[in-house]
Design an enzyme around this catalytic site. Structure first.
Site, PDB file in Angstrom:
ATOM      1  N   CYS A   3      15.138  59.517  85.560  1.00  0.00           N
ATOM      2  CA  CYS A   3      15.442  58.447  85.176  1.00  0.00           C
ATOM      3  C   CYS A   3      14.542  58.236  84.133  1.00  0.00           C
ATOM      4  CB  CYS A   3      15.086  57.668  86.468  1.00  0.00           C
ATOM      5  SG  CYS A   3      13.925  57.340  87.170  1.00  0.00           S
ATOM      6  N   ASN A   6      10.793  56.934  87.140  1.00  0.00           N
ATOM      7  CA  ASN A   6      10.473  57.807  88.014  1.00  0.00           C
ATOM      8  C   ASN A   6       9.861  57.252  89.592  1.00  0.00           C
ATOM      9  OD1 ASN A   6       8.822  61.276  89.090  1.00  0.00           O
ATOM     10  ND2 ASN A   6      10.969  60.826  89.090  1.00  0.00           N
ATOM     11  N   CYS A   8      12.151  54.811  90.523  1.00  0.00           N
ATOM     12  CA  CYS A   8      13.527  53.400  91.324  1.00  0.00           C
ATOM     13  C   CYS A   8      14.844  55.222  92.111  1.00  0.00           C
ATOM     14  CB  CYS A   8      13.575  52.549  90.485  1.00  0.00           C
ATOM     15  SG  CYS A   8      12.975  51.393  90.794  1.00  0.00           S
ATOM     16  N   ARG A   9      15.371  55.548  90.764  1.00  0.00           N
ATOM     17  CA  ARG A   9      16.287  56.480  91.341  1.00  0.00           C
ATOM     18  C   ARG A   9      15.920  57.799  91.414  1.00  0.00           C
ATOM     19  NH1 ARG A   9      18.874  53.992  85.531  1.00  0.00           N
ATOM     20  NH2 ARG A   9      16.765  54.212  84.921  1.00  0.00           N
ATOM     21  N   SER A  10      14.703  58.201  89.883  1.00  0.00           N
ATOM     22  CA  SER A  10      15.304  60.067  89.704  1.00  0.00           C
ATOM     23  C   SER A  10      15.071  60.050  91.502  1.00  0.00           C
ATOM     24  CB  SER A  10      14.393  60.552  89.037  1.00  0.00           C
ATOM     25  OG  SER A  10      13.807  59.858  89.131  1.00  0.00           O
ATOM     26  N   ASP A 117      19.966  50.401  86.276  1.00  0.00           N
ATOM     27  CA  ASP A 117      18.103  50.486  87.205  1.00  0.00           C
ATOM     28  C   ASP A 117      18.395  49.207  87.933  1.00  0.00           C
ATOM     29  OD1 ASP A 117      15.685  50.497  87.004  1.00  0.00           O
ATOM     30  OD2 ASP A 117      15.337  50.538  84.850  1.00  0.00           O
TER      31      ASP A 117
HETATM   32  P1  4NP Z   1      13.892  54.013  87.501  1.00  0.00           P
HETATM   33  O1  4NP Z   1      13.096  52.689  86.986  1.00  0.00           O
HETATM   34  O2  4NP Z   1      13.977  54.844  85.989  1.00  0.00           O
HETATM   35  O3  4NP Z   1      15.223  53.584  87.936  1.00  0.00           O
HETATM   36  O4  4NP Z   1      12.315  54.888  87.722  1.00  0.00           O
HETATM   37  C1  4NP Z   1      12.351  51.742  86.582  1.00  0.00           C
HETATM   38  C2  4NP Z   1      11.144  51.691  86.662  1.00  0.00           C
HETATM   39  C3  4NP Z   1      10.258  51.546  86.220  1.00  0.00           C
HETATM   40  C4  4NP Z   1      10.284  50.981  84.705  1.00  0.00           C
HETATM   41  C5  4NP Z   1      11.530  51.292  84.405  1.00  0.00           C
HETATM   42  C6  4NP Z   1      12.526  51.793  84.654  1.00  0.00           C
HETATM   43  N1  4NP Z   1       9.401  50.164  84.060  1.00  0.00           N
HETATM   44  O5  4NP Z   1       9.768  50.055  82.424  1.00  0.00           O
HETATM   45  O6  4NP Z   1       8.386  50.464  84.550  1.00  0.00           O
END
Ligand code: 4NP
Length: 144
Positions: A3, A6, A8-10, A117
């Site tokens: 994702c 790294n 939340c989703r992955s 997201d």
């Molecule tokens: P993820 O979500 O891609 O599912 O881990 C996010 C977590 C943090 C950020 C963006 C998306 N960020 O911009 O810090």
């Protein structure tokens, strides 16, 4: 499992798929296309939703996807079309590019659906993401 951050989703996808396969035979890891959260624990909301479903993902730490991962892994599941573009840009051959797949294509083939997201939303977004990833990982686990 890839994702953006790294956190939340992955990490959820990694934990869910690990729970459905023989991890002595199949190596499952996750990474982000961005490097902001390298070394960090998953987001507390992902940890919580995983726990609610009986999974512990607190052994995971943030990593950034690298071109080297194309050599290690047979399948690269990305969460959304933006991740797809970012990962495919790093591929150095058609066979590497072919390893990259939107994870929701497993359950909605050809529809190019994104795992949304949940980072900026509420807790209910994490449960929805969990359900999507659980369905996709069930398919992946039976196929691998
Ligand atoms: P993820 O979500 O891609 O599912 O881990 C996010 C977590 C943090 C950020 C963006 C998306 N960020 O911009 O810090």
């Amino acid at each position: 499992m890839v994702c953006l951050g790294n956190i939340c989703r992955s990490p959820l996808a990694e934990g869910i798929l690990k729970s459905k396969v023989d991890t002595s035979k199949i190596e499952v890891r996750s990474a982000g296309t961005g490097g902001w959260h390298v070394g960090e624990l998953p987001d507390p909301r992902s940890i919580e939703v995983a726990q609610q479903h009986g999974l512990d993902i607190t052994d995971q730490r943030g990593k950034q996807f690298s071109t080297y991962d194309f050599e290690i892994y047979d399948h690269i599941f990305v969460m959304d079309t933006s991740n797809y573009r970012d990962v495919v840009k790093l591929a150095t051959s058609p066979s590497e590019k072919e390893k990259v797949q939107l994870i929701l294509d497993e359950i909605y083939p050809g529809e190019k659906r994104d795992v949304p997201d949940p980072y900026h939303g509420g807790d209910e977004g994490f449960e929805k993401v969990y359900q999507m990833l659980d369905a996709a990982c069930e398919k992946i686990a039976t196929r691998l």
